[in-house]
Write a protein that holds these residues in place. Structure first.
Motif, PDB file in Angstrom:
ATOM      1  N   ASP A   1       0.824  -1.205   0.000  1.00 14.16           N
ATOM      2  CA  ASP A   1       0.000   0.000   0.000  1.00 14.16           C
ATOM      3  C   ASP A   1       0.862   1.261   0.000  1.00 14.16           C
ATOM      4  N   VAL A   2       0.548   2.153  -0.916  1.00 11.56           N
ATOM      5  CA  VAL A   2       1.168   3.476  -0.975  1.00 11.56           C
ATOM      6  C   VAL A   2       0.062   4.494  -0.744  1.00 11.56           C
ATOM      7  N   PRO A   3       0.140   5.287   0.319  1.00  9.96           N
ATOM      8  CA  PRO A   3       1.279   5.515   1.217  1.00  9.96           C
ATOM      9  C   PRO A   3       1.234   4.731   2.522  1.00  9.96           C
ATOM     10  N   GLY A   4       0.256   3.808   2.697  1.00 13.02           N
ATOM     11  CA  GLY A   4       0.115   3.130   3.978  1.00 13.02           C
ATOM     12  C   GLY A   4       1.350   2.361   4.408  1.00 13.02           C
ATOM     13  N   ASP A   5       1.929   1.563   3.481  1.00 12.76           N
ATOM     14  CA  ASP A   5       3.131   0.789   3.805  1.00 12.76           C
ATOM     15  C   ASP A   5       4.408   1.553   3.478  1.00 12.76           C
ATOM     16  N   VAL A   6       4.416   2.243   2.361  1.00 15.41           N
ATOM     17  CA  VAL A   6       5.586   3.010   1.917  1.00 15.41           C
ATOM     18  C   VAL A   6       5.107   4.319   1.287  1.00 15.41           C
ATOM     19  N   VAL A   7       5.683   5.407   1.716  1.00  9.94           N
ATOM     20  CA  VAL A   7       5.450   6.692   1.050  1.00  9.94           C
ATOM     21  C   VAL A   7       6.389   6.774  -0.156  1.00  9.94           C
ATOM     22  N   LEU A   8       5.896   7.318  -1.267  1.00  3.47           N
ATOM     23  CA  LEU A   8       6.667   7.331  -2.508  1.00  3.47           C
ATOM     24  C   LEU A   8       6.610   8.722  -3.144  1.00  3.47           C
TER      25      LEU A   8
END
Length: 389
Positions: free
Chosen positions: A319-326
């Motif tokens: 999940d973006v941004p839940g797991d990783v911000v991009l």
């Protein structure tokens, strides 16, 4: 009666120092005489066509360097001393293997459900360069010039650039495309503007963007607004001036928010979406097989790299941004339509090409103008990929 060429050379000599006299007057025959070879041999070296023995080629290249010879386009317009052409030099980042691969032929329609195994060659920054070219071409057209674009692709890069320099009135060079020595060589005859990167040490005009400040503002937003402490930088080519500037901004931001400042980027790609995908697959595999934690945020050198990561994260259920911000850099259209939309630093890419042409026009009108370096502002666009709506 004094020839037009003699008058042309006399005027050139009158505007330059004595040390440039040989450079202004050097001809193909002069190079041949100094190297002790035929004019046709020199022509083959200069044009990059035909066979020339390695030792002979070195003799010719040495003579070219000593005389400062540049193939002259003046013979096509001696009276006006203008060719009506401007040149634009781009670096070679093309996926050569994919370009040379045979095209599939035959009839019928192929239906596929997944292109994950399709050839995944690296992009050469076409979206960025395309915008720069568009701005330069339009400005050149408005001024009555035509624009010639050349990619500095080995092994004939130097011969092609020298040939281009003899056929245009001014040169636009993307930073990192040419060695400083070659750039200095060709600019004895014509003005040049460097695009991108930091201000050059040589006597060239320059147009760039606020790379470092843009990335610094973005990283400080991630840390101070979103509370992310594990922020990692995904770099481009190691020899890219823009990448160096952006990583400098990243380091400055990490220092400003009192977080560990890395000496090297966490990951390195090549500015392409394809390589972004490969790096993302490796990151996800390490996370799932080895238990390596995902980073809190990835700050990518450009949008194409970031979109490559997003392709894989979406496919793998990250999940973006839940797991990783991009986040990315450039502000290409793909970031506006991605899901989620990409947070990025937007740079005015077409303005870089347009401003470069405007500077060349000013230099051609008045060669005594002082050199200048223009840095165009950027904008941080906050979107859903960093958690900002």
């Amino acid at each position: 009666m004094t020839s037009v060429l003699a008058l042309h050379n006399r005027e050139l000599l009158g505007t330059r120092g004595a040390g440039d006299r040989a450079r202004a007057a050097a001809t193909l025959r002069d190079v041949a005489g100094l190297a002790g070879v035929s004019v046709s041999t020199v022509s083959r070296v200069v044009s990059g066509t035909g066979y020339v023995a390695a030792d002979t080629r070195r003799l010719v290249e040495s003579a070219i360097e000593k005389l400062g010879y540049v193939p002259s386009g003046a013979a096509r317009g001696l009276v006006a001393r203008r060719t009506g052409m401007l040149g634009l030099c781009l670096p070679d980042m093309a996926p050569t293997a994919d370009l040379l691969a045979p095209t599939r032929t035959g009839s019928g329609v192929e239906v596929i459900t997944d292109d994950a195994t399709a050839p995944d060659g690296s992009s050469w920054g076409g979206l960025y360069f395309g915008e720069v070219i568009r701005g330069a071409e339009y400005a050149a057209w408005q001024a009555g010039y035509a624009l010639t674009v050349v990619v500095a692709r080995p092994p004939q890069a130097e011969a092609r650039i020298r040939d281009l320099a003899g056929r245009v009135d001014g040169l636009i060079v993307v930073a990192g495309t040419l060695p400083d020595k070659l750039l200095e060589h060709v600019t004895h005859r014509l003005p040049a503007v460097l695009v991108a990167g930091a201000r050059p040490a040589g006597g060239y005009d320059h147009v760039g963007v606020e790379n470092a400040r843009g990335v610094q503002a973005l990283v400080e937003h991630l840390v101070r607004t979103h509370g992310i402490h594990d922020v990692r930088y995904v770099a481009g080519h190691a020899n890219s001036p823009d990448d160096s500037d952006r990583f400098r901004g990243f380091r400055a931001a990490m220092h400003a928010v009192a977080l560990p400042t890395p000496r090297e980027p966490a990951l390195r790609g090549d500015f392409s979406r394809a390589t972004g995908r490969r790096l993302a697959r490796r990151l996800v595999a390490d996370h799932r097989r080895g238990g390596v934690p995902l980073p809190g945020a990835l700050v990518c050198v450009n949008d194409e790299t970031a979109l490559g990561f997003l392709d894989v994260f979406n496919a793998e259920g990250i999940d973006v941004p839940g797991d990783v911000v991009l986040t990315g850099f450039d502000g290409i259209d793909g970031g506006r339509t991605s899901s989620p939309r990409l947070t990025t630093v937007e740079q005015p890419m077409t303005d870089l090409g347009r401003l470069a042409v405007e500077i060349l026009r000013a230099c051609l009108a008045d060669p005594k103008l002082p050199r200048q370096s223009i840095h165009v502002p950027v904008r941080v666009l906050l979107r859903e990929s960093c958690g900002t709506h």
